[in-house]
Every structure is written in structure tokens, then in C-alpha cells.
Design a protein around this motif. Structure first.
Motif, short mmCIF file in Angstrom:
data_model
loop_
_atom_site.label_atom_id
_atom_site.label_comp_id
_atom_site.label_asym_id
_atom_site.label_seq_id
_atom_site.Cartn_x
_atom_site.Cartn_y
_atom_site.Cartn_z
N SER A 134 0.85 -1.20 0.00
CA SER A 134 0.00 0.00 0.00
C SER A 134 0.88 1.24 0.00
CB SER A 134 -0.88 0.08 1.26
OG SER A 134 -1.53 -1.12 1.51
N ARG A 174 -7.67 -8.99 4.16
CA ARG A 174 -8.34 -7.68 4.05
C ARG A 174 -7.69 -6.61 4.92
NH1 ARG A 174 -10.02 -5.66 8.21
NH2 ARG A 174 -12.15 -5.12 7.73
N LEU A 204 -2.69 -3.61 4.08
CA LEU A 204 -3.01 -4.80 3.31
C LEU A 204 -1.75 -5.66 3.22
CD1 LEU A 204 -5.44 -5.95 1.69
CD2 LEU A 204 -4.35 -5.07 -0.36
N LEU A 252 -0.15 -8.13 1.34
CA LEU A 252 -0.19 -8.92 0.11
C LEU A 252 0.79 -10.08 0.13
CD1 LEU A 252 -0.94 -6.33 -2.70
CD2 LEU A 252 -2.42 -8.12 -1.79
N PRO A 257 -9.41 -5.20 -0.98
CA PRO A 257 -8.61 -3.99 -0.76
C PRO A 257 -9.44 -2.82 -0.24
CG PRO A 257 -9.06 -4.25 -3.10
CD PRO A 257 -9.73 -5.40 -2.40
N ALA A 285 -7.61 -0.17 2.37
CA ALA A 285 -7.11 1.05 1.74
C ALA A 285 -7.94 2.24 2.20
CB ALA A 285 -7.19 0.93 0.23
N ILE A 328 -7.36 1.79 -4.08
CA ILE A 328 -8.01 0.49 -4.28
C ILE A 328 -7.63 -0.12 -5.63
CG2 ILE A 328 -10.26 -0.66 -4.49
CD1 ILE A 328 -11.28 1.38 -2.38
N LEU A 357 -3.97 -1.49 -5.65
CA LEU A 357 -3.86 -2.66 -4.78
C LEU A 357 -4.60 -3.86 -5.37
CD1 LEU A 357 -4.01 -0.94 -1.30
CD2 LEU A 357 -2.04 -2.03 -2.38
N SER A 358 -5.67 -3.61 -6.12
CA SER A 358 -6.38 -4.71 -6.78
C SER A 358 -5.50 -5.33 -7.85
CB SER A 358 -7.67 -4.18 -7.43
OG SER A 358 -8.55 -3.71 -6.43
N ALA A 413 -2.86 -7.36 -6.15
CA ALA A 413 -3.39 -8.64 -5.65
C ALA A 413 -3.47 -9.66 -6.77
CB ALA A 413 -4.76 -8.42 -5.01
#
Lengths: 324, 324, 324, 324
Positions: B240, D224, D237, D239, D257, D261, D267, D270-271, D274
Motif C-alpha cells: 500500500s 483484508r 493490506l 499482500l 482492498p 485502503a 483500491i 492494490l487490486s 493482488a
């Protein structure tokens, strides 16, 4: 040290690890359980490279013994007393170090020293040692009856600092500054070693071990707050670390509540708690006029507050059968 | 900056604070709400001592603006590109730095450099700069076509390091070593500044600001894992931090997954994730024979693993419209 | 509450936010500084949706006041005493609750109760309330002279629990279980509310507020360890939370060292520290034969250890001018 | 499991532990090293009480194997695919669940479902299941072509929730609510199990194991965000947890996320991260008008932002050879 093999490890995997370890001149000892095999390593774990975990079939390495020996209570069960120019840390002593964050003037330091001494403190914190503060510190030392504590922040200045101070302080930011730690070892002077903001108790002891292995066993450990998610204090004072350090090590442990609590009202109860938890002393920030201190330290106690703190810890120190 | 007064604060309390602030040559602005009064301070917050919280009736001080300006995206909205001896960090570049933890020999470094270059890397990590490694690094530099990155761990060696390297790396332990930061500023060389194990994003940017204020704006920020309670990785890589740093600052951001993941299998997916999250590059530990490396680095990638990682990130880098 | 606008916010941005807030029936107050504008909101912050941060030009929202009022010391400066069936928590009382993790038999509970009472404890911890333990608890209550504390883990059982117990305990896992909190509120019985493993002090007080707003102000706060990176204790007991909670709230605060310390030897020093830090009591796990307890609790104290703990805290409690 | 004896443990100490373990019907295996003795325990570790650490001479207990078996990749090396009413989680699927925090109206849900479906999502998040939302959820289900995900927050409502939903979601606050976990097990329905704010990866897998042991192996793990000291995002987050969970378990792993976030701009990156890290899907909060949502969710994406996110992850999902 043991190597835990995966359930799916083959005999060939196990033998490869075994032979590698034995090739390093170490003995192995196999334990075969229902689902896994453990390879015990007999001898100095330092000689087994961490990369053994890259061998096929290896699940993990587990160190069964601590990475510190000289600092370890398992090998020296009696608590240690450190003599610092006549004052003592450990066992039946409760040793208060106090002073400002930075020297503003000799006369102010003398004034602070008188207050600290009158209240029962034994050592005077004189800020960070620098070429500029050298002569001031020497003059302060000549004019007070307290032991002098200076923080060392530069490897190259440690020797000079040791000449004018009775005790060296390694701040939390330098807990793993091996250059400074080594210089501190060479001086032979007592060292107050502060826990880094995110260091474990074992990491603190590993740093202490480093100084001891390099020839100086006069280490005083200092808990001064760790970083957590809680924001109501600047750091979270980990008072559990006091009994934990005492169980794991024979070295004295002091607590600095000023830097974690930050807020004046919390320093007194936390000082009392530290004394009751079995700490061997405190480090307290004191300033004649906190609101106008040069270093802008809202955590410094005024003389009145410091006297009140000392009066409050005195009976607890007595209950602990210690001398202030 | 605002000062929030307690609900129980008297008018006299409020006036005392107001007068004190104005006495410092700053303007104030009062907002009186239903239960509390706020004193807004107009001007440079640096001039308001933190000790103002010791005034009667003061509840808390709140800084409304960040402590960094030059590094702050609010004041320079365009992202910055850093030119490091011809290679670039930022915007449409994805710059991979790779190499071992320590130089073992020149020939080995040349071999590593060839692998790194062939796979698309642009800079070579050459361990820590010391007097001993100086000539090795120079020879490596002469014999490879990559930019040279060296870590600086001693203030007194920064100048010399800057002479043989293209990029200086300040490791996480030294993020707040102001002696080193200042020397780095004076060299003017690009600096990769790593986040300390327990530093916030704002603290990282405050360290960057320190170098910038001292004259060197060529800063590349590096996320390399923070300390949390989770123990399945050595540190928790905070991805992040990539979008957060990009929102708060205009400086390039690289990610070092090797030091946090520690376990080889996690480094590839985390490198891909970093690229997808918008990082401007990676720092990867590579060694021809990780299992027998001098520094015992189980997190170093073999050449095969490194090539596989580079192949995996290439299409993601392209999706991001960047050049590897 | 204030809304801080970005330096780049336009007058139109500022006006849009201002009009939106005023459209909610609230008054605003603008402060224009050198680089930023602040929009102060006068009135109930509950009515300003968090989504206001989505407006163009908004930098951040800052709540200037706490989210709790009834629990807040700013609005009730005198510390609160909770009367729980004749025993008291708060001010000059130091109230020890002790008992096992789970009821094994009535006779064993009676034996524990006698030990607890003889040593100065005032309340008996009787494990978790379930339909099965209901009659056992009632019999224990009939046969001992201590107040009965039961943990409630199911919303549907809170009413029944309140019938057989004097004090309800909400464990850390349920600190934010609003179903249970609401049922606890309806019973009117004193509630010991434990801090969640990763809750801030403010979140604990927000949960207390929830019970209070729903009609039950008899809340006793309990610190029992937070999760940090340190692994030498199961959790890190946050003793700073004692003075912090006392500064922020008027409610009594007890400490449970058993669940964080986990290791028997640490429980006694931490209990003493809690008493010295100003806690209003302790919750201690006790078992006649810890090594063979049904719940396998290596943190339970034997009767001897409990007696020794009580003897050790007694003089500290007296120093604090409290009654055990 | 092994018991590590202290260096100072006597032969009598060692024998006492050995006899105690054997008295429990387990076999032991002694390894005697240079300074310490290890007692290996062969058989089910569940039968060895933790209280064995109270025996004289015991240093510590070390569990060599994980506390989960059914969820453990060591015992089922092939990744698991979960079939949820026709849609799949795991292996070559990338399954996006999206929807609002709470149902406001059926027509709004239908509108959201159409957007989610058009963009490539396969499941619709329908808030928390309650008696009140039951008929709304049923109507939404009848009118959309997506699988229905509902959160269960009350043990007593799980059965009813399973009747109207395809997938149950256990939120992070209930990760260790064994009442709810058991009810989820009994339904046999796929369960998305969210990691608690301060849970380790191993604790998450232990909760998964609990559901599996109770008869339901259809578990989808969800990262999460965890609580750390960093405050620039609501949670951090983690990961790294994606590859870690994949290494430790065969179960699918999705990432949410939105809740960590909190800030919309973070978001999307981070998506993407992921997806690149190898996650099997995402859970995204979507709302037609985030700024005016009933639940005041500033982290919800608007339709435009959601479409942009889906477009951005599509090529990464393809690179991973998965189907959106």
C-alpha cells in the motif's frame, strides 16, 4: 539447532542434508516421528549456514538456544551488579539517572544536578557527547557529585566521550550500530543500552552480547517504549520486558518512561510501575523550566514534578528491599 | 497548526495561549465551537514549541500540514524523474537494480552484472562501500555497463563512495542517521532511501525532505518491509505504501521484496505485485550460488530464478506503459 | 470537527463543501491560513458523513473531540465508583477478582473461593456462563461469600447470566460484539469490559460508551494485553493504558496480567506494577493444581503463588491509599 | 512436538518429563546435545498439555507441525477449486465479488448487479444477512444472474442465510467466533473467511481448519488488511499473505482492498497488485453514489471507478492465465 524435514521429504533428501551438515564437521542425530523427521545438530550452530533451508525437503530450521551466551541467565544464574564509578546498578540498588535532553549551560546543569542529588538520584544525564559539549561536561563533572551519563551518537567520538563520562548511553536508534557498540566495548566503561523502537527483547540481548563478546561486560539494559498501533502514548512502554529481561539475562534493567509516555502526567505512574515490576532504576528527563527548554521537550519534568516522582517511588523501592 | 482547548478551558487560559503565540511573532485565529475553542496559528509552525501543550487548558496540538514540503506532491504535482548516470527512475521507467549482498570477487560481480543486464536490469548492487571494497567496486564499474549502487553505512565514507558509485543506497537502519543523510545531500548523487523497519510513510518522507533541504533532490524512495506481529515472512512488505507514497510525494518509489519476504518463493509474486501497484522499480538480491554465498543469504535468487522473475514482470511493466 | 482543504483547493471547492455542510443544518466557520483553508463545523459531528472527503479539494477530516461523551473525563471529572452487589471498584478500592478459566466442580470452586477470600480477593471468576454451568454457578454463589463474575459469550444468554452473576465480563474477543454489549446494557449489571487484542484505548472507550448510551453506566474497563511484534510474552501488557484511561475516562480500570504474561513468573511483578500504576484492581487466574487443570492453563497460579502475589501487592495497595 | 530442557536440567528433571509423557500413552525420543537435551514426542500433540512447561527444568515447548491438517498444503499438495453454485474460486479462475456494504433497495441492487456482471464480476455482495434483509436478498437473487454473497454476523441466523445465499462471508471480527464457524460448517455452503485485524496467517488457517473438521471443506480465505503502526491507510493490506497462504494451504485466496485502503485512489493499484501476486479473486465495495450511500462508505467505488478497475485487472488476470 534442529532441521525439520517436510512430511514429503524422501530418504534421499534427508541423507543429503545429513551429509552436508556432517561435511561441515558437525554431528547429527535423527529423530523419526510419525509424519516428520528431525535432524538434530550437535555443536556450534554458528557453523550451519542459514541456506540449508534451500535443500529439497527442508521445512524449517529451529534454533533451540538463544543467540547470546554471556548475557544469558542460563549460563550465569546470579544477577550482575555493575559498578559505575562508585554507584551501582543491580540487585539491591535502585539507581535513578536524571537530567535534560541537552546541556544549555554549566550553571543550569549544576542546578539540575543539585536537585537530582537531593531527591535521591545518583547519575546525571548530560545530553549527547560532541566536541562542543566536551568541556562543558567536564566542568559539570568537576562541579557535581553525581556520575555523568552521556549519549554517544558517533563512533568516532566514543573514546573521547568515555574520557569525560562515567557511563555511556547508546540510544535506541543506535542499538544495532555495531561501530558504536564496538567502540563502547573497547572503552570498558558501563554502557546503558537502549532497546530500539521495534526491537525484540532477544535482539536487545543480542546487541548486549556483541559488546560483551568484545570485552566489556558492564551492560545496563534499558526499556524505553516500543512502537505499536496505539497512539495515545508516543510509544508503548513494555513493562513486561522488565521481568522477561530478568528471566533471560543476569544484567541490570532500567526503564526510561519519559520518551515513551511523552505526556508528563503518565511519567509518574509508569515510574512507580517500573519500580514495582522489579526494574533496577529509572532514567528521567528533568529540566528547570520544561516549557522554555531549548530542546522543546514537553516530556521533561519540572523540579517539582521530579521531586514528587522521587517521593512516590521511594516507598516502593523500599518494599523491593532496594536502596535509592 | 491548531491548538485545541479543553471544554473546561477558561477565557484566561485561551488568552494566555493566544498571547504566548502572538509573542512569538505569529498570528492567531480563534474559532469558538459549541464545546471547544480552537486557536489557529497562521505562519510557520516550526516556530511554535511543542511545549505549548503544557499551558493550562490545552487539550492537544494538531499539525494540519505535513512536515515535508520539497518532497510533498501538494507543492509539486508532477512526478519526478531521477537521472542516475544515464538511467532513469520514475514516470515511464521501471528500473531494476540487482546484485549480491556483498562483493565476493570482481569476476563474480562481472558474471552477475552480465546476467542482470541480459535480463533487463539497469543497475548493479555492489554491497556496502568500505575502504576495502573501493578498488573492487571501481574495477567492477569499469568492466560492466550497469550503473553502480553502493550502500553507505558510515558518514565518513559517503564522499568516497560517491566517487566510485552512480547511486548511493541508505539502508533502513540509517533512514534517520542525519550524519549520513547530510553527507549524501552534499554529494548530489541519486540516493535510494530505504524505509526503516518501523517507520511510517511520513517519517520516510521527512528523511527524504532532510536530504532535499540540504541540497540534493535526487531521492528514490524504497519500501522494503515493516515490522508487524506476523511471523510467516521476516517483515511485512507494505505494498500500500506504493500508491500512498505516490499520492503524498512526487518522488520515484522502488520496492525491495528480497529483504522482507526472505523466502525465495515469495519474491517473484511480490515483485509482480509491486510492478502492478505502480512501483518505479525493484531491488533484487541475486547470487550465482545462493546456497554457498559468503553472506549466507537464503533470500538471494539464483540466476535462473532471477531470469524467471524478470520474464514474469516484463509484461506487467508493459501494461503499465513503462520501459524495463 | 474540521475539514482541511488542500493548498490547491479553489474558492469554488471551498464553497461547495461549505454549502453542503450548511445544507445539513450545521454552521461552518472558515479559517484561512497562509497556504490552507480550514472549515470548522459547529454542532454535532455525527451528522457530517465521512464521504465529505470525496469532495474535490478536501485534504482530510479531523475530529477534534472524542467519539465518547458519557465515558469521557472531560464531561465528568470525578472518578466513578461502581458498586457490584456490595463490593466496589474505583477510587480508594483495589478489587481483586480471581478464579479458574472454567468451572470443573462446585467443590473445587468453593475451595478456590475460600483461598481467594482469605487472601483478600472480593470477586470469584466462574468461567463462561452457559446453560450447563448455570446451576453450578448458582450453587457456588450460594456457598461462597464472594461476588460472582461470569463471562458472557452469547448474546442470547446474557439475561440468564445476569440472573446468577453479580458482574458480567465481556472478553476481549467480544469488545465490539454489539449484540452482547446491548444485552449487557439492558441487564444494568456491572460489566467488566476487556480491551480487544488490537484495540486502541479510544476504541475500548467507544465500546464502553455504547453500553452507557444504552442505559448501563456500570462499566469497569480491563487492560489485558495487546498484540505487538514482541513474542517473549503472549501479548504485550500495556500498563501505560492505566494512566491513559484514567486521564481520558472517569471509569475504573482493572488489569488482567494472566492472559498476556502467560508465563507464571511474570504475573506477580506485573500485578505489582499494575497496582503501582494506579489500577483499581486485578483479575487473576487461579487453580488448585494448574498442571492438571481441565483447561490446560499454564498461566494459572497455584494457591501458594496466588497468596504470595496478594502478599506482594498488599503494601503497594496501601501506599496508594486503597483498600484491598 | 519437542520439549527443550534447560542447560541446568538434571537427569531427574528429564526423567520426570519423559515418564509423564509416556504416562499419557505417547512415545518419547531423547536427543542429548552439548548443552541441552531435547525430548521428542511421537504421536498426537493434542494429547500433551501445555502445562508440561511447568515441570522443573523445562525451557520451552516447540510445535514442529502446524495446528491444521485439512487446510495444510503439506497433506494436499494440489490447489483446491471451490464451486459456488456454478462459479468457481481457485486455480485458473479470478473471481470478483462486488457490491455495497448494505442493501438499500432491491432496485438499487439490481442496478449494481448489472454493472458488476457487465464488468466481469461473478458474485454480488449483499451486505449482512438479517431477518429484515431476507426477502430483499431473495428478490435480488431472483432478479440477477450473479451468485449471492451475504455476511453472517449471528450464529442463529446462519442456517437461514444459507438458504438465500450461495456463499457465506464470515467477517474479520468473527474469524474466531466458533459458534458462527460451526453453523457455517453445518450448512455445507462455500464460506469466505476473512482474516481478523490482528490474526496471523496461521490463525486464519486454524479457523479454516475448524470449519473443515466440522464437515465443510469449501473455504475461501480472504486477506483484508492487518493492524500495524502505519496510519496512512486504515489497515495495512498484507499482500505477502497471498503467496504465503498459497504455500501453506491449498485453499483459494481472495483479497479485499476496499476495507484496508479506505481511500478510493489506493483500491485500484492494490487490486492490480493482488491479481499479480496470485490471488484467486477480489472483493470490492461498489455503490452507485458513494458520496450519498446510506452507510457512509467513502471507500466504495462508483460504477465508473469499478469499471476502470476491472479494465485494469483484466490483462493482469490474463497474464496469470486465469479467467475473469
Amino acid at each position: 539447532m534442529i532441521i525439520v524435514m517436510k512430511p514429503a521429504a524422501t530418504e534421499a533428501n534427508i541423507n543429503a542434508v545429513k551429509e552436508y551438515i556432517e561435511g561441515l564437521g558437525l554431528n547429527t542425530h535423527l529423530s523419526t516421528g510419525k509424519s516428520i523427521t528431525i535432524i538434530g545438530i550437535i555443536g556450534d550452530r554458528k557453523r550451519v549456514p542459514d541456506t540449508v533451508r534451500l535443500f529439497p525437503g527442508v521445512d524449517k530450521l529451529i534454533h533451540l538456544t538463544e543467540s547470546y551466551k554471556l548475557a544469558n541467565r542460563k549460563f550465569k544464574t546470579e544477577p550482575t551488579v555493575i559498578n559505575a564509578g562508585g554507584i551501582k546498578f543491580g540487585i539491591d540498588n535502585f539507581t535513578v539517572t536524571a537530567g535534560p535532553c541537552a546541556i544549555e549551560s554549566v550553571s543550569q546543569m549544576v542546578q539540575i544536578a543539585e536537585t537530582v542529588k537531593a531527591a535521591g538520584g545518583r547519575a546525571l544525564r548530560c545530553g549527547v557527547y560532541t566536541a562542543e559539549t566536551d568541556s562543558l561536561i567536564k566542568e559539570v563533572k568537576a562541579r557535581t557529585n553525581l556520575r555523568i551519563v552521556v549519549e554517544v551518537k558517533r563512533e568516532s567520538l566514543v573514546k573521547a566521550a568515555a574520557k569525560c563520562a562515567d557511563i555511556l548511553l547508546v540510544g535506541s536508534a543506535n542499538m544495532e550500530n555495531y561501530g558504536i557498540l564496538k567502540e563502547c566495548a573497547l572503552t570498558g566503561k558501563p554502557v546503558i543500552l537502549c532497546r530500539r523502537l521495534a526491537a525484540t527483547v532477544d535482539e536487545l540481548l543480542t546487541s548486549a552480547e556483541y559488546i560483551m563478546v568484545n570485552g566489556n561486560e558492564n551492560i545496563i539494559l534499558c526499556e524505553r517504549g516500543i512502537r505499536t498501533y496505539e497512539t495515545s502514548t508516543r510509544n508503548t512502554l513494555d513493562l513486561s520486558a522488565v521481568p522477561v529481561l530478568k528471566a533471560k539475562s543476569h544484567l541490570p534493567v532500567v526503564v526510561d518512561p519519559s520518551h515513551s509516555a511523552f505526556v508528563m502526567e503518565y511519567i509518574k505512574p509508569l515510574s512507580k510501575a517500573a519500580a514495582a515490576a522489579g526494574a533496577d532504576g529509572l532514567i528521567i528527563e528533568v529540566h528547570p523550566h520544561p516549557a522554555s527548554s531549548a530542546t522543546n521537550s514537553s516530556q521533561a519534568l519540572s523540579f517539582n514534578d521530579f521531586n514528587s516522582l522521587m517521593a512516590a517511588i521511594k516507598p516502593i523501592v523500599q518494599l523491593e528491599e532496594r536502596t535509592l
